[in-house]
Design an enzyme around this catalytic site. Structure first.
Site, PDB file in Angstrom:
ATOM      1  N   ALA A  81       0.840  -1.195   0.000  1.00 22.11           N
ATOM      2  CA  ALA A  81       0.000   0.000   0.000  1.00 22.11           C
ATOM      3  C   ALA A  81       0.876   1.246   0.000  1.00 22.11           C
ATOM      4  O   ALA A  81       1.813   1.364   0.787  1.00 22.11           O
ATOM      5  CB  ALA A  81      -0.916   0.003   1.215  1.00 22.11           C
ATOM      6  N   GLU A 132       3.453  10.325 -29.907  1.00 23.50           N
ATOM      7  CA  GLU A 132       4.235   9.111 -30.094  1.00 23.50           C
ATOM      8  C   GLU A 132       3.317   7.893 -30.197  1.00 23.50           C
ATOM      9  O   GLU A 132       3.794   6.756 -30.262  1.00 23.50           O
ATOM     10  CB  GLU A 132       5.227   8.908 -28.949  1.00 23.50           C
ATOM     11  CG  GLU A 132       4.607   8.715 -27.581  1.00 23.50           C
ATOM     12  CD  GLU A 132       5.618   8.302 -26.528  1.00 23.50           C
ATOM     13  OE1 GLU A 132       5.921   7.089 -26.468  1.00 23.50           O
ATOM     14  OE2 GLU A 132       6.103   9.169 -25.792  1.00 23.50           O
ATOM     15  N   CYS A 166       7.965  11.853 -25.642  1.00 26.03           N
ATOM     16  CA  CYS A 166       7.085  12.877 -25.065  1.00 26.03           C
ATOM     17  C   CYS A 166       7.454  14.300 -25.475  1.00 26.03           C
ATOM     18  O   CYS A 166       6.842  15.261 -24.994  1.00 26.03           O
ATOM     19  CB  CYS A 166       7.128  12.772 -23.545  1.00 26.03           C
ATOM     20  SG  CYS A 166       6.653  11.146 -22.919  1.00 26.03           S
ATOM     21  N   THR A 208       1.789   3.777 -14.343  1.00 20.27           N
ATOM     22  CA  THR A 208       2.310   5.076 -14.791  1.00 20.27           C
ATOM     23  C   THR A 208       1.724   5.491 -16.134  1.00 20.27           C
ATOM     24  O   THR A 208       2.250   6.373 -16.802  1.00 20.27           O
ATOM     25  CB  THR A 208       3.849   5.044 -14.897  1.00 20.27           C
ATOM     26  OG1 THR A 208       4.242   4.053 -15.857  1.00 20.27           O
ATOM     27  CG2 THR A 208       4.484   4.728 -13.561  1.00 20.27           C
ATOM     28  N   HIS A 301       7.543  18.223 -17.557  1.00 21.26           N
ATOM     29  CA  HIS A 301       6.983  16.988 -18.078  1.00 21.26           C
ATOM     30  C   HIS A 301       6.889  16.015 -16.922  1.00 21.26           C
ATOM     31  O   HIS A 301       7.840  15.861 -16.151  1.00 21.26           O
ATOM     32  CB  HIS A 301       7.878  16.420 -19.185  1.00 21.26           C
ATOM     33  CG  HIS A 301       7.534  15.015 -19.538  1.00 21.26           C
ATOM     34  ND1 HIS A 301       6.296  14.663 -20.029  1.00 21.26           N
ATOM     35  CD2 HIS A 301       8.245  13.853 -19.442  1.00 21.26           C
ATOM     36  CE1 HIS A 301       6.263  13.363 -20.235  1.00 21.26           C
ATOM     37  NE2 HIS A 301       7.437  12.843 -19.890  1.00 21.26           N
ATOM     38  N   LYS A 310      11.306  15.844  -7.094  1.00 25.48           N
ATOM     39  CA  LYS A 310      12.748  15.602  -7.098  1.00 25.48           C
ATOM     40  C   LYS A 310      13.452  16.535  -8.088  1.00 25.48           C
ATOM     41  O   LYS A 310      14.583  16.985  -7.847  1.00 25.48           O
ATOM     42  CB  LYS A 310      13.038  14.143  -7.461  1.00 25.48           C
ATOM     43  CG  LYS A 310      12.532  13.108  -6.463  1.00 25.48           C
ATOM     44  CD  LYS A 310      12.794  11.702  -6.963  1.00 25.48           C
ATOM     45  CE  LYS A 310      12.215  10.641  -6.043  1.00 25.48           C
ATOM     46  NZ  LYS A 310      12.900  10.588  -4.737  1.00 25.48           N
ATOM     47  N   ASN A 380       0.061  10.039 -16.859  1.00 24.69           N
ATOM     48  CA  ASN A 380       0.999  10.570 -17.846  1.00 24.69           C
ATOM     49  C   ASN A 380       0.336  10.651 -19.223  1.00 24.69           C
ATOM     50  O   ASN A 380      -0.165   9.659 -19.746  1.00 24.69           O
ATOM     51  CB  ASN A 380       2.229   9.660 -17.912  1.00 24.69           C
ATOM     52  CG  ASN A 380       3.339  10.228 -18.770  1.00 24.69           C
ATOM     53  OD1 ASN A 380       3.242  11.345 -19.288  1.00 24.69           O
ATOM     54  ND2 ASN A 380       4.414   9.483 -18.925  1.00 24.69           N
ATOM     55  N   SER A 414      12.095  10.744 -24.125  1.00 29.76           N
ATOM     56  CA  SER A 414      13.127   9.709 -24.063  1.00 29.76           C
ATOM     57  C   SER A 414      13.779   9.514 -25.420  1.00 29.76           C
ATOM     58  O   SER A 414      13.212   9.804 -26.462  1.00 29.76           O
ATOM     59  CB  SER A 414      12.510   8.395 -23.587  1.00 29.76           C
ATOM     60  OG  SER A 414      12.096   8.481 -22.240  1.00 29.76           O
TER      61      SER A 414
END
Length: 508
Positions: A81, A132, A166, A208, A301, A310, A380, A414
Site C-alpha cells: 500500500a 508518439e 514525449c 504510470t 513533463h 525531485k 501521464n 526519451s
C-alpha cells in the site's frame, strides 16, 4: 474587436483572390467573434518586423471519461500500500477503451477549441501534431484532423506530425512559433495539438499510464508569450524508453536509466538556459546570476508526480553548486556537506536528494505543486503532459497571481530530446483581458475530472486486454456504450478491411 479583426480579414481576402477559392468569409462571422471566451486578438497583417509576443492565446484539454483509482491498482497488483499513491505520487489514472484512439482524441480536442473560441476555420494557417502514439507508419494524425476543416474549404494549412517520445508537443510548439516569426507567415493563427495514450504491459509499470490531449492556439500579443531566445536544449542517443515492436502499443523501458537521463537532460538544459538569459541580462546592464527564484512558476513533463518534486529540488542543487561559497553558506544552510559533489555523480544520491527536497519544499508548494493536479488525477499524457501541467497551473491561480510572471517549462522525451524554456504572462490581468479569459477557460478542470466514472481494477484490466486484442485488427467495429463518453467526443466507429478508420462524434 473590429480593429483586431480587420488585419486578418484583409489577409484572408487577398488569399482568396489569389487562389480563387470559395472559403467562408471572416466578415460573415461578427457575432461569433463577440462570443469569444478566450481569444480577442487575432494575428496581425504581416510586416517586416517580428510579430510581438508570440505565444499561447488559448488552450483546450481533453481526457477520457473513466479512470481507475491507484489504491485499487495497488490491491489488484498485490503491491505494498502506497507504492503508487505515495511512491509515485499518483491517485488516479485515466484510460481509453477501444472506442478511442489517437485520432479521436485529437479530433475531440481540436473541435472543442475551435467551438469555444469561435474563430473561423479558415483563419488557421499552420497545424502541427506532436504524438508518439502511432497507428499508421505513413498517414499522419494531421491529415485526419483536416476532415474538420473540410466545410470551410481551408486546405492551405502547413505543418504535419512530429515524433520523439514525449517531446513532440514541444517541438510542434516551437515550430509553430518559428513559422509565425518567419517569412512564411501569412497572418493567420497556428495551432499545436499534442496527445497520447500511455499504456504498459501488465505489472507495476502499468500504473504510470494515462491518456489525454491538449490543443493550443498560437498567435502574437499572447497572454502567455514564449520568451524569445530563451531555450536550453539537450539531445543525445540513449535507449531509456522506446517502442521497437510495431505490433504492440507497449514500450521497452529501462526505468532507472530513464530517470537518470531525465535528470541529466534537466541539468544540461538549465545550464544552457541560464547562460542565455544571463547573456541577455548583461546586454541590458544587469550583472547577476539567474536562479530558480527568477521563475515565479516552474512546470515539468510529468511521467509521475514524485519525479517532479525531485526535479525541482535538483534545480535548487544546480543553483547551490554554481553559487560562490559565501552564498552557499548564507542561502543554503545545512547543505554545506554537499558542496564538493558533481552533478553527474548524484543521480542516485539519496542523501542529497532528500536534503534538497526538504530545502525546496516551500518553493515546490509555491511554484510547482498546483501544476500537478491533472497529472495526479489522470496520469501521464506523454506529449501533452507538460501542457496539461500548464492548464492545471492556470486553473489554480488567478490572473492577478499570474500577471507578469515568468513560467519555466521543462520538456523531456526519451531517446532523448529535452528543452527548458519560459513563458511570460501578460501584465494585464484586468477583467476581460486575454489572460483573465485564458485562466477562466480552464477553471472547470477540477469539476470535469470529478465528473468521470470510476472503474474497478478488474474492469480496467479487461479494457487493456481488449486493446491488445484489437490492436492492428481490421474489419471490426469497437463494442461499447458511446453514452459512456463525454458529450461531444469523437470515437472510432469502424476499421474496414483496408485499415481505413471512420470516426463519429457523440452528440451533445
Amino acid at each position: 474587436m473590429q480593429r483586431l479583426l480587420a488585419p486578418v480579414k484583409r489577409v484572408l481576402q487577398v488569399k482568396r483572390v489569389l487562389q480563387e477559392a470559395s472559403l467562408t468569409p471572416v466578415g460573415l462571422l461578427p457575432s461569433a467573434h463577440q462570443r469569444f471566451s478566450t481569444v480577442s486578438a487575432v494575428p496581425l497583417t504581416k510586416t517586416d518586423t517580428w510579430p510581438k509576443d508570440v505565444g499561447i492565446l488559448a488552450l483546450e484539454v481533453y481526457f477520457p471519461a473513466q479512470y481507475v483509482d491507484q489504491t485499487d491498482l495497488e490491491k489488484y497488483d498485490k503491491v505494498k500500500a502506497g507504492k503508487y499513491t505515495v511512491g509515485l505520487g499518483q491517485t488516479q489514472m485515466g484510460f481509453c477503451s477501444v472506442q478511442e484512439d489517437i485520432n479521436s482524441l485529437c479530433l475531440t480536442v481540436v473541435q472543442r477549441l475551435m467551438e469555444r473560441t469561435q474563430i473561423p476555420w479558415d483563419s488557421v494557417g499552420h497545424l502541427e501534431v506532436g504524438t508518439e502514439t502511432i497507428i499508421d507508419k505513413s498517414k499522419s494524425v494531421k491529415t485526419v484532423l483536416m476532415e474538420l476543416f473540410q466545410d470551410s474549404g481551408n486546405t492551405d494549412i502547413e505543418g504535419i506530425g512530429t515524433t520523439n517520445a514525449c517531446y513532440g508537443g514541444t517541438a510542434s510548439l516551437f515550430n509553430a512559433a518559428n513559422w509565425m516569426e518567419s517569412s512564411s507567415w501569412d497572418g493567420r493563427y497556428a495551432m499545436v495539438v499534442c496527445g497520447d495514450i500511455a499504456v504498459y504491459a501488465s505489472g507495476s509499470a502499468r500504473s504510470t499510464g494515462g491518456a489525454g490531449a491538449v490543443a493550443m492556439l498560437v498567435g502574437p500579443e499572447a497572454p502567455l508569450a514564449l520568451e524569445r531566445g530563451l531555450r536550453g536544449t539537450h539531445m543525445e542517443n540513449v535507449y531509456d524508453f522506446y517502442k521497437p515492436e510495431l505490433a504492440s502499443e507497449y514500450p521497452v523501458v529501462d526505468g532507472k536509466l530513464s530517470v537518470q537521463c531525465y535528470f541529466r537532460a534537466l541539468d544540461r538544459c538549465y545550464a544552457f538556459y541560464r547562460q542565455k538569459i544571463q547573456n541577455q541580462w548583461k546586454q541590458a546592464g544587469i550583472n547577476q546570476p539567474f536562479t530558480l527564484e527568477d521563475f515565479q512558476f516552474m512546470i515539468f513533463h510529468t511521467p509521475f508526480c514524485k519525479l517532479v518534486q525531485k526535479s525541482l529540488a535538483r534545480l535548487m542543487f544546480n543553483d547551490f553548486l554554481s553559487a560562490n561559497s559565501d552564498t552557499q553558506t548564507s542561502h543554503y544552510k545545512e547543505l554545506e556537506a554537499f558542496r564538493g559533489l558533481k552533478l553527474e555523480d548524484t543521480y542516485s544520491n539519496k542523501d542529497m536528494e532528500a536534503a534538497f527536497e526538504k530545502a525546496s519544499l516551500d518553493m515546490f508548494n509555491k511554484k510547482t505543486k498546483a501544476s500537478l493536479y491533472l497529472s495526479t488525477h489522470n496520469g501521464n499524457m506523454y506529449t501533452s503532459s507538460l501542457y496539461g501541467c500548464l492548464a492545471s497551473l492556470l486553473a489554480h491561480h488567478s490572473a492577478q497571481d499570474l500577471a507578469g510572471s515568468r513560467i519555466g517549462a521543462f520538456s523531456y522525451g526519451s531517446g532523448m530530446a529535452a528543452s527548458l524554456f519560459s513563458l511570460r504572462a501578460s501584465k494585464d490581468a484586468s477583467p476581460g483581458s486575454l489572460l483573465e479569459k485564458l485562466v477562466s477557460s480552464v477553471a472547470d478542470l477540477p469539476n470535469r475530472l470529478a465528473s468521470r466514472k470510476r472503474m474497478s481494477a478488474e474492469e480496467f484490466t479487461e479494457v487493456m486486454d481488449q486493446r491488445e486484442q484489437f490492436y492492428c485488427k481490421v474489419n471490426f467495429s469497437p463494442s461499447g456504450d458511446t453514452n459512456s463518453l463525454f458529450p461531444g467526443t469523437w470515437y472510432l466507429e469502424r476499421v474496414d478491411e483496408m485499415y481505413r478508420r471512420k470516426y463519429t462524434r457523440r452528440p451533445f
